[in-house]
Design a protein around this motif. Sequence first.
Motif, PDB file in Angstrom:
ATOM      1  N   LEU A 192       0.826  -1.193   0.000  1.00 62.50           N
ATOM      2  CA  LEU A 192       0.000   0.000   0.000  1.00 62.50           C
ATOM      3  C   LEU A 192       0.866   1.251   0.000  1.00 62.50           C
ATOM      4  O   LEU A 192       2.021   1.219   0.438  1.00 62.50           O
ATOM      5  CB  LEU A 192      -0.921   0.000   1.215  1.00 62.50           C
ATOM      6  N   PRO A 193       0.320   2.364  -0.477  1.00 63.16           N
ATOM      7  CA  PRO A 193       1.084   3.616  -0.419  1.00 63.16           C
ATOM      8  C   PRO A 193       1.411   4.004   1.019  1.00 63.16           C
ATOM      9  O   PRO A 193       0.769   3.542   1.954  1.00 63.16           O
ATOM     10  CB  PRO A 193       0.134   4.632  -1.066  1.00 63.16           C
ATOM     11  N   ASP A 194       2.409   4.858   1.159  1.00 58.91           N
ATOM     12  CA  ASP A 194       2.863   5.368   2.461  1.00 58.91           C
ATOM     13  C   ASP A 194       3.353   4.224   3.339  1.00 58.91           C
ATOM     14  O   ASP A 194       2.729   3.882   4.340  1.00 58.91           O
ATOM     15  CB  ASP A 194       1.747   6.147   3.154  1.00 58.91           C
ATOM     16  N   PRO A 195       4.497   3.633   2.996  1.00 56.74           N
ATOM     17  CA  PRO A 195       4.984   2.467   3.739  1.00 56.74           C
ATOM     18  C   PRO A 195       5.692   2.804   5.044  1.00 56.74           C
ATOM     19  O   PRO A 195       6.026   1.893   5.800  1.00 56.74           O
ATOM     20  CB  PRO A 195       5.984   1.836   2.760  1.00 56.74           C
ATOM     21  N   ALA A 196       5.942   4.087   5.315  1.00 51.50           N
ATOM     22  CA  ALA A 196       6.717   4.451   6.507  1.00 51.50           C
ATOM     23  C   ALA A 196       6.027   3.951   7.766  1.00 51.50           C
ATOM     24  O   ALA A 196       4.843   4.224   8.005  1.00 51.50           O
ATOM     25  CB  ALA A 196       6.901   5.961   6.576  1.00 51.50           C
ATOM     26  N   ILE A 197       6.751   3.222   8.580  1.00 56.10           N
ATOM     27  CA  ILE A 197       6.194   2.646   9.806  1.00 56.10           C
ATOM     28  C   ILE A 197       6.461   3.602  10.967  1.00 56.10           C
ATOM     29  O   ILE A 197       7.602   4.006  11.191  1.00 56.10           O
ATOM     30  CB  ILE A 197       6.770   1.242  10.054  1.00 56.10           C
ATOM     31  N   PRO A 198       5.430   3.996  11.714  1.00 54.15           N
ATOM     32  CA  PRO A 198       5.624   4.952  12.814  1.00 54.15           C
ATOM     33  C   PRO A 198       6.492   4.381  13.922  1.00 54.15           C
ATOM     34  O   PRO A 198       6.550   3.176  14.138  1.00 54.15           O
ATOM     35  CB  PRO A 198       4.187   5.205  13.307  1.00 54.15           C
ATOM     36  N   GLN A 199       7.162   5.264  14.638  1.00 53.99           N
ATOM     37  CA  GLN A 199       7.952   4.819  15.782  1.00 53.99           C
ATOM     38  C   GLN A 199       7.026   4.317  16.886  1.00 53.99           C
ATOM     39  O   GLN A 199       5.874   4.746  16.995  1.00 53.99           O
ATOM     40  CB  GLN A 199       8.824   5.960  16.301  1.00 53.99           C
TER      41      GLN A 199
ATOM     42  N   ASN B 186      10.719   4.065  -2.182  1.00 53.10           N
ATOM     43  CA  ASN B 186       9.760   4.652  -3.114  1.00 53.10           C
ATOM     44  C   ASN B 186       8.413   4.794  -2.417  1.00 53.10           C
ATOM     45  O   ASN B 186       8.313   4.663  -1.202  1.00 53.10           O
ATOM     46  CB  ASN B 186       9.664   3.826  -4.401  1.00 53.10           C
ATOM     47  N   ALA B 187       7.365   5.063  -3.185  1.00 57.69           N
ATOM     48  CA  ALA B 187       6.059   5.364  -2.609  1.00 57.69           C
ATOM     49  C   ALA B 187       5.425   4.169  -1.918  1.00 57.69           C
ATOM     50  O   ALA B 187       4.513   4.347  -1.091  1.00 57.69           O
ATOM     51  CB  ALA B 187       5.120   5.887  -3.695  1.00 57.69           C
ATOM     52  N   ASN B 188       5.872   2.966  -2.238  1.00 50.84           N
ATOM     53  CA  ASN B 188       5.253   1.764  -1.691  1.00 50.84           C
ATOM     54  C   ASN B 188       6.198   0.888  -0.872  1.00 50.84           C
ATOM     55  O   ASN B 188       5.763  -0.131  -0.337  1.00 50.84           O
ATOM     56  CB  ASN B 188       4.668   0.905  -2.819  1.00 50.84           C
ATOM     57  N   ARG B 189       7.450   1.281  -0.766  1.00 50.19           N
ATOM     58  CA  ARG B 189       8.411   0.370  -0.153  1.00 50.19           C
ATOM     59  C   ARG B 189       9.550   1.150   0.488  1.00 50.19           C
ATOM     60  O   ARG B 189       9.998   2.170  -0.026  1.00 50.19           O
ATOM     61  CB  ARG B 189       8.956  -0.591  -1.217  1.00 50.19           C
TER      62      ARG B 189
ATOM     63  N   GLU C  52       6.925  -3.040   3.771  1.00 53.01           N
ATOM     64  CA  GLU C  52       5.691  -2.657   3.083  1.00 53.01           C
ATOM     65  C   GLU C  52       4.551  -2.562   4.087  1.00 53.01           C
ATOM     66  O   GLU C  52       4.508  -3.307   5.059  1.00 53.01           O
ATOM     67  CB  GLU C  52       5.329  -3.689   2.010  1.00 53.01           C
ATOM     68  N   ARG C  53       3.643  -1.650   3.812  1.00 53.52           N
ATOM     69  CA  ARG C  53       2.395  -1.588   4.577  1.00 53.52           C
ATOM     70  C   ARG C  53       1.369  -2.434   3.837  1.00 53.52           C
ATOM     71  O   ARG C  53       1.124  -2.219   2.647  1.00 53.52           O
ATOM     72  CB  ARG C  53       1.920  -0.142   4.718  1.00 53.52           C
ATOM     73  N   ILE C  54       0.756  -3.381   4.542  1.00 52.33           N
ATOM     74  CA  ILE C  54      -0.178  -4.293   3.883  1.00 52.33           C
ATOM     75  C   ILE C  54      -1.617  -4.106   4.359  1.00 52.33           C
ATOM     76  O   ILE C  54      -2.528  -4.717   3.798  1.00 52.33           O
ATOM     77  CB  ILE C  54       0.256  -5.759   4.051  1.00 52.33           C
ATOM     78  N   ASP C  55      -1.830  -3.276   5.372  1.00 53.40           N
ATOM     79  CA  ASP C  55      -3.173  -2.959   5.852  1.00 53.40           C
ATOM     80  C   ASP C  55      -3.074  -1.654   6.625  1.00 53.40           C
ATOM     81  O   ASP C  55      -1.996  -1.062   6.730  1.00 53.40           O
ATOM     82  CB  ASP C  55      -3.725  -4.087   6.719  1.00 53.40           C
ATOM     83  N   ALA C  56      -4.202  -1.213   7.179  1.00 52.43           N
ATOM     84  CA  ALA C  56      -4.230   0.106   7.813  1.00 52.43           C
ATOM     85  C   ALA C  56      -3.157   0.271   8.872  1.00 52.43           C
ATOM     86  O   ALA C  56      -2.458   1.278   8.914  1.00 52.43           O
ATOM     87  CB  ALA C  56      -5.611   0.359   8.407  1.00 52.43           C
ATOM     88  N   LYS C  57      -2.989  -0.703   9.747  1.00 47.05           N
ATOM     89  CA  LYS C  57      -1.972  -0.652  10.794  1.00 47.05           C
ATOM     90  C   LYS C  57      -1.225  -1.977  10.855  1.00 47.05           C
ATOM     91  O   LYS C  57      -1.076  -2.598  11.902  1.00 47.05           O
ATOM     92  CB  LYS C  57      -2.608  -0.322  12.146  1.00 47.05           C
TER      93      LYS C  57
END
Length: 208
Positions: free
Chosen positions: A82-89, A145-148, A179-184
């Motif tokens: 999913l877009p925005d793959p950055a994982i919050p601290q 990139n935008a997804n990874r 990668e982000r694969i779902d909302a959280k």
Amino acid sequence: MKWKLPVAIALVPGLAGCSVYREATSSSLATNVRWQSVATASDRDRMRDWRKAWDEALPLARKVDPQAIAADPLLFDPDRALPDPAIPQGAYRCRTFKLGAVGTAVRDFTAYPAFDCRIADEGEVRSLHKLNGSQRPTGLIFPHNANRQVFLGTLVLGDETAPLRYGLDANRDMIGYVERIDAKRWRVVFPRPRFESIVDVMELVPAG
């Protein structure tokens, strides 16, 4: 400037906010962070062939435990990103799945229980530390990139208290994509790790 991942101390709750990669986050370093300038040639090759690793490992895992693979189609979809793959601290529960056996001591699908992980803000990058268990990845997460995003680090084993510097021991070096694969819900996929499997998939969900 070529970044280096120095020896890091284990991140524990009492050290929240303390940089564990002071050299790597020094303001004197380049502001445009590229994982390609840090990764070893071997790790760049592993990342380049990520899809081949999935194509080899997934059928083997599905043959051994089709119910487990079918029960989590998001986690085991090679193209799920999913877009925005950055994982919050913050604090996470992380669980590793090994797909495709390398050697005779493991199965083609192995699911481990959840352990504690922490994501920390290191300035231009973030760090990932698995805090317990017998195999503990620790390292930095770089933009891609935008997804990874891309994880580079080393593997801490057993009762060791500190990781090796990245690049010193190819058997301990780790590369994976985030990668982000779902909302959280996020995953780190390690193509062709040095031990036991063809693909490792680490699921990360917020703790609590």
